[in-house]
Each structure stands twice: as C-alpha cells, then as structure tokens.
Design a protein around this motif. Structure first.
Motif, short mmCIF file in Angstrom:
data_model
loop_
_atom_site.label_atom_id
_atom_site.label_comp_id
_atom_site.label_asym_id
_atom_site.label_seq_id
_atom_site.Cartn_x
_atom_site.Cartn_y
_atom_site.Cartn_z
N LEU A 29 0.84 -1.20 0.00
CA LEU A 29 0.00 0.00 0.00
C LEU A 29 0.88 1.26 0.00
O LEU A 29 0.55 2.25 -0.64
CB LEU A 29 -0.92 -0.04 1.22
N MET A 30 2.01 1.22 0.69
CA MET A 30 2.94 2.36 0.67
C MET A 30 3.37 2.68 -0.76
O MET A 30 3.39 3.85 -1.17
CB MET A 30 4.15 2.04 1.56
N GLU A 31 3.72 1.67 -1.53
CA GLU A 31 4.18 1.91 -2.91
C GLU A 31 3.06 2.50 -3.77
O GLU A 31 3.30 3.37 -4.61
CB GLU A 31 4.71 0.60 -3.51
N LEU A 41 7.56 9.61 2.66
CA LEU A 41 9.00 9.55 2.41
C LEU A 41 9.51 8.12 2.23
O LEU A 41 10.34 7.85 1.38
CB LEU A 41 9.76 10.22 3.56
N ALA A 42 9.02 7.22 3.08
CA ALA A 42 9.45 5.81 3.02
C ALA A 42 10.97 5.69 3.01
O ALA A 42 11.55 4.97 2.21
CB ALA A 42 8.84 5.12 1.80
N THR A 43 11.59 6.40 3.94
CA THR A 43 13.05 6.42 3.95
C THR A 43 13.67 5.05 4.20
O THR A 43 14.81 4.81 3.81
CB THR A 43 13.59 7.41 5.01
N CYS A 44 12.96 4.14 4.82
CA CYS A 44 13.54 2.81 5.07
C CYS A 44 13.27 1.85 3.92
O CYS A 44 13.71 0.71 3.95
CB CYS A 44 13.01 2.22 6.38
N GLY A 45 12.54 2.32 2.93
CA GLY A 45 12.29 1.47 1.77
C GLY A 45 11.28 0.36 2.01
O GLY A 45 11.20 -0.59 1.24
N GLY A 46 10.51 0.47 3.08
CA GLY A 46 9.47 -0.53 3.32
C GLY A 46 9.87 -1.61 4.30
O GLY A 46 9.30 -2.70 4.28
N MET A 47 10.82 -1.31 5.17
CA MET A 47 11.31 -2.31 6.12
C MET A 47 10.69 -2.17 7.52
O MET A 47 11.20 -2.77 8.47
CB MET A 47 12.84 -2.18 6.25
N ALA A 48 9.65 -1.37 7.66
CA ALA A 48 9.02 -1.14 8.97
C ALA A 48 10.00 -0.50 9.95
O ALA A 48 9.99 -0.78 11.14
CB ALA A 48 8.45 -2.43 9.56
N LEU A 49 10.86 0.38 9.44
CA LEU A 49 11.88 0.99 10.30
C LEU A 49 11.79 2.50 10.42
O LEU A 49 12.46 3.09 11.26
CB LEU A 49 13.28 0.63 9.76
N CYS A 50 11.02 3.17 9.55
CA CYS A 50 11.05 4.64 9.59
C CYS A 50 9.71 5.25 10.01
O CYS A 50 9.68 6.39 10.45
CB CYS A 50 11.45 5.20 8.22
N ALA A 51 8.63 4.52 9.84
CA ALA A 51 7.28 4.96 10.23
C ALA A 51 6.79 6.17 9.45
O ALA A 51 5.76 6.75 9.81
CB ALA A 51 7.20 5.24 11.73
N THR A 52 7.47 6.56 8.38
CA THR A 52 6.95 7.68 7.58
C THR A 52 5.75 7.26 6.73
O THR A 52 5.12 8.11 6.11
CB THR A 52 8.04 8.27 6.66
N CYS A 53 5.45 5.97 6.70
CA CYS A 53 4.29 5.50 5.92
C CYS A 53 3.10 5.24 6.84
O CYS A 53 2.17 4.53 6.46
CB CYS A 53 4.65 4.25 5.14
N HIS A 54 3.13 5.83 8.02
CA HIS A 54 2.04 5.67 8.99
C HIS A 54 0.69 6.09 8.39
O HIS A 54 0.58 7.17 7.83
CB HIS A 54 2.38 6.54 10.22
N ARG A 86 -1.54 1.84 11.17
CA ARG A 86 -0.76 0.79 10.49
C ARG A 86 0.39 1.44 9.74
O ARG A 86 0.38 2.65 9.51
CB ARG A 86 -1.64 0.03 9.48
N LEU A 87 1.34 0.59 9.35
CA LEU A 87 2.40 1.04 8.44
C LEU A 87 2.01 0.55 7.05
O LEU A 87 1.86 -0.66 6.82
CB LEU A 87 3.75 0.45 8.86
N ALA A 88 1.86 1.49 6.12
CA ALA A 88 1.37 1.12 4.79
C ALA A 88 2.32 0.17 4.06
O ALA A 88 1.90 -0.62 3.23
CB ALA A 88 1.13 2.37 3.95
N CYS A 89 3.61 0.23 4.42
CA CYS A 89 4.56 -0.66 3.73
C CYS A 89 4.38 -2.11 4.14
O CYS A 89 4.88 -3.01 3.46
CB CYS A 89 6.00 -0.22 3.99
N GLN A 90 3.68 -2.35 5.23
CA GLN A 90 3.49 -3.73 5.70
C GLN A 90 2.16 -4.31 5.22
O GLN A 90 1.80 -5.43 5.58
CB GLN A 90 3.57 -3.77 7.23
S1 FES Z 1 8.34 2.75 4.63
FE1 FES Z 1 9.51 2.87 6.45
S2 FES Z 1 8.18 2.05 7.92
FE2 FES Z 1 7.05 1.88 6.09
#
Ligand code: FES
Length: 108
Positions: A29-31, A41-54, A86-90
C-alpha cells in the motif's frame, strides 16, 4: 475480467480520493500511495523501520492481516499512533482490501 481494488484515501487537508488499483500487482500500500503522489517519504524502503508511511485505517481493518511484531514496535514509537494505525509498507495489496478507507499523514 480483471478485478479492481478500490481504496479511499483521505489526505491531511481532508481531501478524499478513490484509488482504483488493478488486482494482481505485487505492491505494498505504501508503494501505491507514493505512486499516487502522496507525501510519504518511506526512507527505510518498506522495512518497517522509519514509520513515515504511517496511516490510519478508517474502514476495512477487519480485512487486513494482523500486525507483525516489527510493525507494532515501530508504531509504539509514534506519539500520534492509535488503535487503527498501520504502516502502509506492511500491507500487501490483495483483493480483500477492496473497500478499504484510510487516512494518510503528511510528513511534517
Ligand atoms: S516505509 Fe519505512 S516504515 Fe514503512
């Protein structure tokens, strides 16, 4: 016939837009939100590490997979996270998400 996944997105200004995503694309969903030009921003690239995709799930949370420990841990660090966060990348796109309604947060 190709199925379409409809996701309603509310932006930080209260604007509402419906995304129509063809079923079968293997994206998170983040993508999809980034491709739709939401400010994630998705600075972590979708690894559930940055929370910018909250995001906050407004409708349809029962159709989402349960949170992973990594997602829960990251959401715990956010002061504005709530029960429906939720985190959209997950979140992987799949037909069960049809009708989902979410709110995105701006990166401030
Ligand atoms: S993109 Fe970094 S936590 Fe979702």
């Amino acid at each position: 016939m190709e199925e379409i996944i409809h996701i309603t997105v509310e932006d930080p200004q209260g604007g509402i837009r419906q995304l129509e995503i063809p079923e079968g694309i293997s994206l998170s969903l983040m993508e999809v939100l980034r491709a739709s030009e939401y400010d994630i921003l998705a600075t972590c690239g979708g690894m559930a590490l940055c929370a910018t995709c909250h995001i906050e799930v407004l409708e349809g949370s029962e159709n989402l997979d349960p949170l992973s420990d990594a997602e829960l841990d990251m959401l715990d660090t956010l002061p504005d996270a709530g029960d429906q966060s939720r985190l959209a990348c997950q979140i992987r796109l799949n037909p069960a998400l049809d009708g989902l309604k979410i709110r995105v947060f701006g990166n401030n």
